[in-house]
Design a protein around this motif. Structure first.
Motif, PDB file in Angstrom:
ATOM      1  N   ARG A 219      44.595  56.490  46.927  1.00 30.05           N
ATOM      2  CA  ARG A 219      45.302  55.285  47.375  1.00 30.05           C
ATOM      3  C   ARG A 219      44.393  54.062  47.252  1.00 30.05           C
ATOM      4  NH1 ARG A 219      47.981  57.495  53.059  1.00 30.05           N
ATOM      5  NH2 ARG A 219      49.026  59.329  52.179  1.00 30.05           N
ATOM      6  N   VAL A 222      44.141  53.005  43.657  1.00 35.13           N
ATOM      7  CA  VAL A 222      45.306  52.242  43.195  1.00 35.13           C
ATOM      8  C   VAL A 222      45.211  50.791  43.662  1.00 35.13           C
ATOM      9  CG1 VAL A 222      47.799  51.995  43.457  1.00 35.13           C
ATOM     10  CG2 VAL A 222      46.814  54.251  43.043  1.00 35.13           C
ATOM     11  N   VAL A 223      44.816  50.587  44.903  1.00 33.23           N
ATOM     12  CA  VAL A 223      44.685  49.226  45.423  1.00 33.23           C
ATOM     13  C   VAL A 223      43.598  48.471  44.665  1.00 33.23           C
ATOM     14  CG1 VAL A 223      44.067  47.872  47.459  1.00 33.23           C
ATOM     15  CG2 VAL A 223      45.577  49.851  47.693  1.00 33.23           C
ATOM     16  N   GLU A 224      42.490  49.132  44.357  1.00 34.70           N
ATOM     17  CA  GLU A 224      41.421  48.484  43.594  1.00 34.70           C
ATOM     18  C   GLU A 224      41.887  48.102  42.192  1.00 34.70           C
ATOM     19  OE1 GLU A 224      38.240  51.240  43.636  1.00 34.70           O
ATOM     20  OE2 GLU A 224      37.629  50.809  45.708  1.00 34.70           O
ATOM     21  N   VAL A 226      45.036  47.407  41.193  1.00 29.61           N
ATOM     22  CA  VAL A 226      45.951  46.272  41.275  1.00 29.61           C
ATOM     23  C   VAL A 226      45.188  44.996  41.631  1.00 29.61           C
ATOM     24  CG1 VAL A 226      47.968  45.339  42.453  1.00 29.61           C
ATOM     25  CG2 VAL A 226      47.896  47.765  41.862  1.00 29.61           C
ATOM     26  N   SER A 227      44.221  45.108  42.522  1.00 24.52           N
ATOM     27  CA  SER A 227      43.424  43.936  42.883  1.00 24.52           C
ATOM     28  C   SER A 227      42.616  43.427  41.704  1.00 24.52           C
ATOM     29  CB  SER A 227      42.495  44.276  44.052  1.00 24.52           C
ATOM     30  OG  SER A 227      43.230  44.647  45.200  1.00 24.52           O
ATOM     31  N   PRO A 241      51.856  43.055  45.375  1.00 21.02           N
ATOM     32  CA  PRO A 241      51.872  44.245  46.241  1.00 21.02           C
ATOM     33  C   PRO A 241      53.040  45.187  45.921  1.00 21.02           C
ATOM     34  CG  PRO A 241      51.383  42.295  47.539  1.00 21.02           C
ATOM     35  CD  PRO A 241      51.752  41.803  46.162  1.00 21.02           C
ATOM     36  N   THR A 244      51.894  47.654  43.537  1.00 23.41           N
ATOM     37  CA  THR A 244      51.115  48.748  44.137  1.00 23.41           C
ATOM     38  C   THR A 244      52.031  49.873  44.580  1.00 23.41           C
ATOM     39  OG1 THR A 244      49.510  47.112  44.930  1.00 23.41           O
ATOM     40  CG2 THR A 244      49.422  49.308  45.906  1.00 23.41           C
ATOM     41  N   LEU A 247      53.485  51.644  41.557  1.00 23.31           N
ATOM     42  CA  LEU A 247      52.499  52.478  40.872  1.00 23.31           C
ATOM     43  C   LEU A 247      52.333  53.816  41.582  1.00 23.31           C
ATOM     44  CD1 LEU A 247      50.463  52.608  38.557  1.00 23.31           C
ATOM     45  CD2 LEU A 247      48.777  51.526  40.047  1.00 23.31           C
ATOM     46  N   VAL A 248      52.300  53.790  42.900  1.00 24.27           N
ATOM     47  CA  VAL A 248      52.179  55.035  43.662  1.00 24.27           C
ATOM     48  C   VAL A 248      53.434  55.887  43.504  1.00 24.27           C
ATOM     49  CG1 VAL A 248      51.965  56.009  45.980  1.00 24.27           C
ATOM     50  CG2 VAL A 248      50.552  54.061  45.304  1.00 24.27           C
ATOM     51  N   LEU A 276      52.301  48.229  35.166  1.00 24.90           N
ATOM     52  CA  LEU A 276      51.595  46.982  35.427  1.00 24.90           C
ATOM     53  C   LEU A 276      51.686  45.951  34.308  1.00 24.90           C
ATOM     54  CD1 LEU A 276      48.287  48.343  37.032  1.00 24.90           C
ATOM     55  CD2 LEU A 276      50.328  47.510  38.199  1.00 24.90           C
TER      56      LEU A 276
END
Length: 321
Positions: A219, A222-224, A226-227, A241, A244, A247-248, A276
Motif C-alpha cells: 500500500r 502504491v502511494v509512493e 502516485v506521489s 487520490p 490511488t 490502482l489498488v 495512471l
C-alpha cells in the motif's frame, strides 16, 4: 473468480483475436468495478471490444452514439409532463443499464460529456433535484479516436480521471488479420457470443476482488508511486487520490483473476500504465522531447524500491524481485 473471469476472456477473444492482454485488462477493469476508455485509431476494433464484453455478461446493455448535437438529457433521461395524470414522469435515459457503451465519446460537447461525471463516480443520476440510483454492476465502456480532430472535443481532465483504465488495441498481427477475414465472412461474430455469467456473478466477483489482501508495504509502495507522478519534473499534472484507489482495485482484480488472495508487486507494475498514464499531463519540455505518459510511468517504476514482502505473514516470500 479466476474461472469466471477466464470464461469472459475466452468469450471476448472469439471476436478479438490476438489481443489477449488487452482483453484481460478490460475484464480486469470490470472486476475492479471501474470504467474503461478504449483509445485508438479508426477500424482496429474499439467498438467490437466494448460490444463483445457487454454481450459476454447476461445483464442490461445500452449503447449511445455520441454526436455534437447530443444533449445531456439524451444520456441521463428527462422529466416530462403527463397531461393525463397531471404529473411529471421521469423517463430514464440509456445510462440506466449495467453496461453503457459510449461510442466516440469525444464527439459530444463538453456539456454532454459532463453528464456522465456523476454517473461514473457516484453511480446515480440527479435530474430536477431528484436522485435516481443506477443498477449494479455499472460500467461505462467508452471509445474515442485520438488522431481525428475535426468535430471532436477532447475529454477534460475530470472526465479522464473517472476512467479506471485506458487501453489501446493497436493493429492486429497478420495471422490474426487473416483469421478475421474468415470469421467476418458470414455474419458479425459479436452476434455469436453467448453470455457466460450473470450480473449477480459479476457483483459477487467484484466483492471478492475487493477482499483480496494488500500488504501494508505494498500500500505504501502504491502511494509512493502516485506521489512520484506529482513531483516528477516531466509532469505538469500528476495522478489524483482517486488514481490511488483505482490502482489498488485494479491490482486486486488482477490478483483475483490469477487465482490469488493477495496482491504482488508484479500486479501493481502490470496495471500501473493503464491506470495512471491517461491521467498525467506532461510538461511542454517533455512533449517536445517526444516523451509519452506511459514512458514516464515506467521510469518512475524503475526508480522506486520494490517492497520485498507482499503479505503480512512472515512466511510469505511473494513479491521479491
Amino acid at each position: 473468480m479466476a474461472d469466471g473471469a477466464a470464461r469472459v476472456v475466452a468469450a471476448v477473444e472469439q471476436v478479438l483475436m490476438g489481443k489477449g492482454e488487452v482483453v484481460r485488462t478490460a475484464v480486469m477493469t470490470l472486476l475492479a468495478g471501474g470504467h474503461l476508455l478504449v483509445e485508438d485509431v479508426p477500424g482496429v476494433g474499439k467498438t467490437v471490444l466494448a460490444k463483445a464484453l457487454a454481450r459476454a455478461v447476461d445483464c442490461s446493455v445500452s449503447r449511445v452514439q455520441f454526436t455534437p448535437d447530443l444533449l445531456p438529457s439524451d444520456v441521463t433521461g428527462v422529466t416530462v409532463y403527463d397531461r393525463r395524470t397531471a404529473e411529471f414522469d421521469f423517463r430514464p435515459g440509456p445510462v440506466f443499464a449495467n453496461m453503457v457503451v459510449a461510442d466516440e465519446i469525444n464527439r459530444a460537447s463538453p456539456k454532454t460529456q459532463s453528464a456522465l461525471l456523476e454517473c461514473m463516480e457516484e453511480h446515480q443520476v440527479t435530474v430536477d433535484a431528484t436522485t435516481y440510483p443506477l443498477a449494479e454492476p455499472f460500467m461505462v465502456l467508452a471509445t474515442q479516436n485520438p488522431v481525428e480532430m475535426e468535430g471532436t472535443y477532447p475529454l477534460p481532465e475530470a472526465q479522464r480521471d473517472r476512467f479506471t483504465t485506458r487501453i489501446s488495441l493497436g493493429y492486429p498481427h497478420q495471422d490474426a488479420e487473416l483469421a478475421m477475414i474468415e470469421g467476418h465472412a458470414g455474419s458479425d461474430p459479436v452476434d455469436r457470443i453467448r453470455p457466460v455469467c450473470t450480473a449477480a456473478d459479476v457483483r459477487s466477483m467484484i466483492a471478492g476482488a475487493r477482499a483480496v489482501h494488500v500488504a501494508p508495504e505494498l500500500r505504501r509502495y502504491v502511494v509512493e508511486l502516485v506521489s512520484a507522478t506529482r513531483s516528477s519534473p516531466l509532469v505538469r499534472l500528476g495522478a489524483s487520490p482517486r488514481a490511488t484507489l483505482h490502482l489498488v482495485r485494479a491490482a486486486r482484480a488482477r490478483a483475483a483473476m490469477a487465482g490469488r488472495d493477495h496482491v504482488l508487486p508484479d500486479d501493481v507494475h502490470a496495471v500501473a500504465v493503464p491506470v495512471l498514464a491517461h491521467r498525467l499531463l506532461l510538461t511542454g519540455e517533455a512533449r517536445a522531447a517526444r516523451r509519452e505518459a506511459g514512458q514516464v510511468v515506467h521510469q518512475l517504476l524503475d526508480q522506486l524500491v520494490v517492497p520485498r514482502g507482499s503479505r503480512s505473514e512472515p512466511s510469505a516470500r511473494h513479491g521479491q524481485r
